[in-house]
Design a protein around this motif. Sequence first.
Motif, short mmCIF file in Angstrom:
data_model
loop_
_atom_site.label_atom_id
_atom_site.label_comp_id
_atom_site.label_asym_id
_atom_site.label_seq_id
_atom_site.Cartn_x
_atom_site.Cartn_y
_atom_site.Cartn_z
N VAL A 538 -9.38 -63.56 -13.18
CA VAL A 538 -8.08 -63.56 -13.82
C VAL A 538 -7.56 -62.14 -13.77
CG1 VAL A 538 -8.59 -65.48 -15.36
CG2 VAL A 538 -9.08 -63.17 -16.11
N SER A 539 -6.25 -62.00 -13.83
CA SER A 539 -5.65 -60.68 -13.75
C SER A 539 -5.94 -59.90 -15.03
CB SER A 539 -4.15 -60.80 -13.55
OG SER A 539 -3.55 -61.32 -14.72
N GLU A 540 -5.68 -58.58 -14.97
CA GLU A 540 -5.90 -57.75 -16.15
C GLU A 540 -4.98 -58.17 -17.28
OE1 GLU A 540 -5.99 -53.01 -17.39
OE2 GLU A 540 -5.71 -53.60 -15.30
N GLY A 541 -3.74 -58.53 -16.92
CA GLY A 541 -2.81 -58.98 -17.94
C GLY A 541 -3.25 -60.29 -18.58
N GLN A 542 -3.73 -61.23 -17.75
CA GLN A 542 -4.23 -62.50 -18.29
C GLN A 542 -5.44 -62.26 -19.18
OE1 GLN A 542 -4.80 -64.38 -14.48
NE2 GLN A 542 -3.06 -65.74 -14.78
N SER A 543 -6.33 -61.38 -18.74
CA SER A 543 -7.51 -61.07 -19.53
C SER A 543 -7.13 -60.51 -20.89
CB SER A 543 -8.39 -60.07 -18.77
OG SER A 543 -9.57 -59.78 -19.48
N ASP A 567 -4.91 -49.51 -28.62
CA ASP A 567 -4.45 -48.48 -27.68
C ASP A 567 -3.80 -49.17 -26.49
OD1 ASP A 567 -4.05 -46.31 -26.05
OD2 ASP A 567 -6.17 -46.01 -25.57
N SER A 568 -2.56 -48.80 -26.17
CA SER A 568 -1.81 -49.36 -25.04
C SER A 568 -1.85 -50.88 -25.07
CB SER A 568 -2.38 -48.83 -23.71
OG SER A 568 -2.26 -47.43 -23.65
N PRO A 569 -1.23 -51.50 -26.07
CA PRO A 569 -1.35 -52.95 -26.25
C PRO A 569 -0.69 -53.79 -25.18
CG PRO A 569 0.28 -52.04 -27.77
CD PRO A 569 -0.39 -50.87 -27.11
N ALA A 570 0.24 -53.22 -24.40
CA ALA A 570 0.99 -54.06 -23.47
C ALA A 570 1.14 -53.45 -22.09
CB ALA A 570 2.38 -54.36 -24.05
N VAL A 571 0.38 -52.40 -21.79
CA VAL A 571 0.62 -51.67 -20.54
C VAL A 571 0.37 -52.53 -19.30
CG1 VAL A 571 -1.73 -50.75 -20.34
CG2 VAL A 571 0.20 -49.47 -19.38
N SER A 572 -0.56 -53.51 -19.38
CA SER A 572 -0.87 -54.33 -18.20
C SER A 572 -0.19 -55.69 -18.23
CB SER A 572 -2.39 -54.52 -18.09
OG SER A 572 -2.89 -55.16 -19.24
N ASP A 574 3.21 -58.27 -18.12
CA ASP A 574 4.59 -58.28 -17.64
C ASP A 574 5.53 -58.41 -18.84
OD1 ASP A 574 4.92 -61.05 -18.34
OD2 ASP A 574 3.93 -61.60 -16.48
N VAL A 575 6.82 -58.20 -18.60
CA VAL A 575 7.78 -58.08 -19.70
C VAL A 575 7.83 -59.35 -20.54
CG1 VAL A 575 10.22 -57.78 -20.28
CG2 VAL A 575 9.17 -56.38 -18.49
N GLN A 576 7.79 -60.54 -19.89
CA GLN A 576 7.88 -61.79 -20.64
C GLN A 576 6.69 -61.96 -21.58
OE1 GLN A 576 10.34 -63.91 -21.01
NE2 GLN A 576 9.09 -65.07 -22.46
N VAL A 577 5.48 -61.67 -21.05
CA VAL A 577 4.28 -61.81 -21.89
C VAL A 577 4.30 -60.76 -22.99
CG1 VAL A 577 1.76 -61.75 -21.91
CG2 VAL A 577 2.96 -62.80 -19.99
N ARG A 578 4.82 -59.55 -22.68
CA ARG A 578 4.95 -58.52 -23.72
C ARG A 578 5.77 -59.04 -24.90
NH1 ARG A 578 6.32 -52.72 -20.83
NH2 ARG A 578 4.42 -52.54 -19.58
N ARG A 579 6.86 -59.71 -24.58
CA ARG A 579 7.72 -60.22 -25.65
C ARG A 579 6.97 -61.25 -26.49
NH1 ARG A 579 12.58 -58.10 -24.83
NH2 ARG A 579 13.26 -57.63 -22.70
N GLU A 580 6.19 -62.12 -25.82
CA GLU A 580 5.43 -63.12 -26.56
C GLU A 580 4.39 -62.45 -27.45
OE1 GLU A 580 6.10 -66.13 -26.74
OE2 GLU A 580 7.39 -66.56 -25.03
N VAL A 581 3.70 -61.45 -26.90
CA VAL A 581 2.71 -60.71 -27.69
C VAL A 581 3.39 -60.02 -28.87
CG1 VAL A 581 1.11 -58.75 -27.67
CG2 VAL A 581 1.10 -60.39 -25.79
N SER A 599 6.47 -46.35 -21.36
CA SER A 599 6.72 -47.52 -20.52
C SER A 599 6.50 -48.83 -21.26
CB SER A 599 5.82 -47.48 -19.27
OG SER A 599 4.46 -47.55 -19.65
N GLU A 600 5.85 -48.79 -22.42
CA GLU A 600 5.59 -50.01 -23.18
C GLU A 600 6.73 -50.35 -24.14
OE1 GLU A 600 1.11 -50.65 -24.20
OE2 GLU A 600 1.46 -48.50 -24.26
N ARG A 601 7.75 -49.53 -24.19
CA ARG A 601 8.85 -49.83 -25.09
C ARG A 601 9.58 -51.10 -24.66
NH1 ARG A 601 10.20 -44.04 -25.04
NH2 ARG A 601 11.93 -44.56 -23.66
N ASP A 602 9.83 -51.24 -23.35
CA ASP A 602 10.55 -52.41 -22.86
C ASP A 602 9.70 -53.66 -23.05
OD1 ASP A 602 12.63 -50.82 -22.12
OD2 ASP A 602 12.00 -50.63 -20.03
N GLY A 603 10.23 -54.60 -23.78
CA GLY A 603 9.57 -55.88 -23.95
C GLY A 603 8.56 -55.93 -25.07
#
Length: 652
Positions: A538-543, A567-572, A574-581, A599-603
């Motif tokens: 699975v990808s790093e974001g999925q993990s 630490d860095s809760p959303a760096v890996s 994508d923007v849509q998943v960031r919004r859900e998180v 870079s984590e501000r967006d989303g």
Amino acid sequence: MPMKLRVTGWRYENIRGGIRDVTIDLRNDPRWTLVQMPNGTGKTTTMTLLRAALTGVELTPSEVSDMRSDDGATEGLFELWLDIDDRPHRIQVVLDFVAQTCSFNTTRAQEQSGGSEPGLHIPLSLKRLLTPEFVKLFVFDGEFAKEIRAVGKDRTTTSIRTLYRLDQLDRLRKDITKLVAEEQARAAEVSKASQQQGLTRLSNARDEAETVLKSLQKKQSENAREQTEKRARLEVVDHAISDRNAQDERYRKRRAELDAELEEHEKQIRELTTSALAAMRTPAKVSPVLLTRLRSLGDRLTTLQLPKTISSEFFHELARSKHCVCDTLIGEKERAAILAGASRYLAEDQITVINRMKKTVRESDASGEEFGEAATELRKRLRLRRGAQQSLDSLQQEQVAGGDVELEALLKEQAELKRRLEDVSKSIDLLGTSDRIRQMVLQATWKTNVALCRAELKLREQKLATATNTFNFVKAARRITALVEKVAEDALDRLRESVRVSTNAKLERLAASEPLRVAKIGTALELSSEGHNAKGGVSEGQSLSVAYAFLTSLLSEAPYKLPFIVDSPAVSLDVQVRREVGEIIPELFDQMIMFVISSERDGFADAFYAREDVRFITIWRDGPDGSHMEEGLEAFRSFHSVEVAAPGGKLQ
């Protein structure tokens, strides 16, 4: 009421990076705190110091040395401010850069001694909870997201057991074992000197069986882990071989035909094996001769009108009466005659067995040929499978002979994996089988088989208990221990399932693009996707999404209210998943502290802009040796990177 832990701030002295002498004050109790720090400013250092302060585990000399702000600094300090059930605590991590050591001090409110005390002093139940491995659950980084899916790490089960205090049941079992040992020792002390040698011998024999059992169980665990790892690797190698074969047009069609033929043979072998085993368990289906004899026996039982309609229990009950059924007075002589005659009749359980036997023989539709037919067809299929496998091996050797070096290496690894898996399977069978016939076939002994070793240990414990007049005590202790183990097992299974269901509910939102689901919570999180179990890569974001879903499900209903520091809760993501998180996670914790980069501000971070009860803090380097901090949303939003002007107009 759950115990509540809240971070109310922290400060640094002489710590390297952009945090040399910074103080973060959260005593106005914001629910969410976002700390924006460029890479290299000190996020990782802060996470390390937070874990050290919460666990009381000393940093290594190299870790202490790496935190030195400059060559002139001889001491450093990290002070963490906590509220534990609304009682203030200050924990200091004192760093000696010269000796490369660290120590701890604690200041607590309402303590008679007052002032600072050496060491980490927090409530005992919380201290037992905050182990280095457990603290990683809520002082979180991306590495843990990988570990909860790593076979053999056992992060998931250990976390559930620790958080929900199932380890207390382990402690109870140990206390029971200790009580038994003390009772046996007490009984041994009052034994006669002539008995002491025998007691020592029995005690040593019991200890020997315990040691052997632990060794066998350890080997069982090692075998299971190796089997899982080897099977996973074999699956990868098998896919690589298939892909390699598919690349060569000359062999693709023949390979596909042989694979299909092998799959059909395997399917038929499984079905025939099941049929043969079922027939073997039914005597009437084993052979025509046995069927004939069983039917003859049934006819004889019917002819003889067995079983008798009156059982021996009738006469035993009659002997206890004052009068016979014919109203004759029953004296001692008559009573003795009735009891003697009762032996000529069958008991109730014997009547039941024979009635079932007659009914089974009478209603059986077996021909006696079932087992033989299944066995003959099974041998035929085994020969066909062997022929197909030989053809496949020949095809692969033909490819290797044609100069396919990569395929040759894969085939060699495949053969080695299969050989090792066969050895491990044999070891697992020998260690784990509890079937008596199978144990005899494998020539298992109590030193090679777990079930036999448990039986031997139980026998030796009984002998020792009897010798020390503690048999009843040990028997009661064993019943209580079994009950505790059952409670622990049931509780763990229910908690696993509850956490799994809650995790999947969150994954429906966090991984909407691909239906990732947790199929099982064992020693790791086993994933499934699109109908395939044990999903591999699975990808790093999925993990990270899986980790967030698991951790929030685990912590939100726990008997402790803990902060979530990441630490860095959303760096890996994508923007849509960031919004859900950003929408899901904040609502699950009473306090969240998030260290982010621009870079984590967006989303993600921008999801907090409109919320109330949020603190925005930005920290950056102020020159080569200094640091600077500003609070507020405007400074947070305007900060971009180390190449652009920071708040206040200073270039970074």
